[in-house]
Design an enzyme around this catalytic site. Structure first.
Site, PDB file in Angstrom:
ATOM      1  CD  GLU A 149      -5.449  -2.504  -2.577  1.00  0.00           C
ATOM      2  OE1 GLU A 149      -4.923  -1.402  -2.382  1.00  0.00           O
ATOM      3  OE2 GLU A 149      -5.634  -3.344  -1.697  1.00  0.00           O
TER       4      GLU A 149
ATOM      5  CD  GLU B  23      -2.957  -6.861  -0.960  1.00  0.00           C
ATOM      6  OE1 GLU B  23      -3.126  -6.015  -0.058  1.00  0.00           O
ATOM      7  OE2 GLU B  23      -2.469  -6.586  -2.061  1.00  0.00           O
TER       8      GLU B  23
HETATM    9  C1  GAL Z   1      -3.023  -2.917   0.211  1.00  0.00           C
HETATM   10  C2  GAL Z   1      -1.898  -3.035  -0.778  1.00  0.00           C
HETATM   11  C3  GAL Z   1      -0.707  -3.771  -0.242  1.00  0.00           C
HETATM   12  C4  GAL Z   1      -0.418  -3.516   1.221  1.00  0.00           C
HETATM   13  C5  GAL Z   1      -1.675  -3.514   2.061  1.00  0.00           C
HETATM   14  C6  GAL Z   1      -1.494  -3.140   3.506  1.00  0.00           C
HETATM   15  O1  GAL Z   1      -3.803  -1.808  -0.102  1.00  0.00           O
HETATM   16  O2  GAL Z   1      -2.309  -3.683  -1.942  1.00  0.00           O
HETATM   17  O3  GAL Z   1       0.370  -3.488  -1.090  1.00  0.00           O
HETATM   18  O4  GAL Z   1       0.382  -2.440   1.413  1.00  0.00           O
HETATM   19  O5  GAL Z   1      -2.630  -2.667   1.510  1.00  0.00           O
HETATM   20  O6  GAL Z   1      -1.624  -1.788   3.713  1.00  0.00           O
END
Ligand code: GAL
Length: 488
Positions: free
Chosen positions: A168, A378
């Site tokens: 990100e 994710e």
């Molecule tokens: C993403 C990040 C993760 C995690 C997730 C939930 O932006 O890569 O590390 O925190 O959000 O907020």
């Protein structure tokens, strides 16, 4: 009539994701150096309840047992990050054998269990000395990153096929240098754009460096997608607002690697902020073609509209949901007249909405715009979880969230998107950045006192979905869970 297959393809990878600073702890052990997140957490008011990653989930000491738990869950892949300050404490100069040995242990054990590792080289924990030298505003950091990436490829390239340079870059640059809600906590729109460019350049150079050392490496870039939609699709100004957010959030981080250009609207839209002279001749040519796959991190969707009076009107929740710090600078350079609207419906405990259809649409969009293989790197949600008297964590909201979103991935594949894997966020509850330990995203509950791990209902549901390669109906939870649940 054609029917959509209900099973995932045989070679589709189901796994889970974590990040070093969020789970490791061991912050002062094994020769680890200081990261910008250690420094940021120490600033009063920066993180909820003054939390930090000193202990986190203590994965630094429990990694073997954690990998055994992944095996019990039936995970086929595990996405984790290397803490740069653990393997190269100052960010330049000597590497730390003890730090490298820690990740060697993880890679070997995953291999032994048949779990495919996906390494992320940078999930936000920059060595502090590099920040002191200008951080991502300095091209020295780009050079340092390439040295670090090369060494990691030399160490692990023979055993690890899937690599990610950055997690990100939008968050690192726009939230870290623009909104100030993340480390290093700067609040400058111009800096945010410059940092973003340097992250892109570092990706391109590291891409080449990794592949020179490990030719079979598949090197990708993971972007958090924002999925802006115009509030009123018939309004030209709302559509322009949505296009601006799409350019900043998404296209800026893939177009350079496909076309060798930045989205055309970016420069004119931000001309009052920066002259873009930080883009040097040849930078974009270096970026073109420098990517094998894209990672999509997806959480929620976004509705935006044009509003010349927005400052006074934007709701606090819509603001927070979008990466702002309450009362702070915006993470969206050039958004003076762009307002984020809160989409209707249920919200997670992060204040984020639920919208699997936007994930489905985004996967097809990335497929169309890049033509590259995609991994959902994710996806997940935070809720007000609690351990019931019988020991269970009945996180039905999380199960429903996973169900809807994994099914959206299945549909996108059926419609032609080349999606090859899904990594649930997250394996276990962990340090949620500026929100500290207050927000729980895990499939596995972590008791932060005893550090015990405990399967939530969603862990049982996900394990069964992975086993069947098909989303399991939510109603079947009761037949899947054990009471009391598994612990470690
Ligand atoms: C993403 C990040 C993760 C995690 C997730 C939930 O932006 O890569 O590390 O925190 O959000 O907020």
């Amino acid at each position: 009539m054609t029917t959509t297959p209900s099973h995932f393809p045989a070679d589709f990878l189901f796994g889970a994701a974590t990040a070093s600073y969020q789970i490791e702890g061991g912050a002062h052990e094994g020769g680890r150096g200081v990261s910008i997140w250690d420094t940021f957490c120490a600033q009063p008011g920066a993180v909820v309840a003054g939390d930090n990653g000193d202990v986190a989930c203590d994965h630094f000491h429990r990694w073997e047992s954690d990998i055994d738990m992944m095996e019990e869950l039936g995970l086929q892949a595990y996405r984790f990050s290397i803490a740069w300050p653990r393997v190269q404490p100052l960010g330049t100069g000597d590497f730390n054998d003890e730090g490298i040995a820690f990740y060697r242990g993880i890679v070997d054990r995953l291999k032994e269990k048949g779990i495919k590792p996906l390494i992320t080289l940078y999930h936000w924990d920059l060595p502090q000395p590099l920040e002191d030298n200008g951080g991502w505003l300095s091209r020295d950091t780009v050079d340092a990153f390439v040295v670090y990436a090369t060494r990691m490829a030399e160490e692990f390239g023979a055993d690890v096929e899937m690599w990610t340079t950055f997690n990100e870059p939008w968050v690192s640059s726009f939230v870290g240098y623009g909104a100030g809600a993340h480390a290093p906590g700067h609040t400058s729109d111009a800096e945010a754009l410059e940092a973003a460019h340097h992250l892109n350049l570092a990706h391109a150079r590291a891409y080449k460096a990794i592949k020179a050392v490990a030719p079979s490496a598949q090197v990708g870039l993971v972007n958090n997608c924002h999925t802006p939609r115009p509030w009123d699709p018939s309004s030209e100004k709302d559509r322009a607002a949505s296009a601006h957010i799409d350019a900043l959030a998404n296209t800026m981080f893939h177009e350079p690697f496909i076309e060798g250009t930045y989205p055309a609207i970016l420069k004119p839209n931000t001309a009052h902020i920066t002259d873009w002279t930080f883009v040097h001749e040849g930078d974009l040519a270096e970026m073109k073609g420098a990517v094998d796959w894209f990672g999509v991190n997806y959480y929620a969707s976004h509705l935006v509209r044009h509003n010349p009076h927005k400052a006074a009107q934007q709701s606090e929740l819509a603001t927070l949901a979008d990466g702002h710090k309450a009362g702070g600078n915006s993470p969206w350079p050039g958004d003076e007249e762009i307002e984020f609207m809160l989409p209707p419906g249920k919200l997670t405990s992060m204040g984020w909405n639920l919208d699997p259809s936007a994930l489905h649409a985004h996967l097809l969009k990335i497929h169309r715009e890049t033509g590259k293989p995609i991994y959902v790197t994710e996806n997940g949600s935070a809720w007000e979880d609690k351990v019931d008297d019988d020991g269970r964590v009945r996180d039905t909201d999380r199960v429903e969230y996973f169900h809807g979103h994994i099914d959206a991935v299945r549909k996108a594949i059926a419609e032609g998107a080349d999606v090859r894997g899904y990594m649930a966020w997250s394996l276990m509850d962990n340090f949620e950045w500026a929100q500290g330990y207050a927000k729980r995203f895990g499939m596995v509950w972590v008791d932060y006192q005893s550090l015990e791990r405990r399967w939530k209902d969603s862990a049982y549901w996900y394990a069964e979905t992975v086993r069947r390669r098909q989303v399991v109906p939510v109603e079947q939870i009761e037949s899947l869970v054990q009471t009391p649940p598994r612990t470690r």
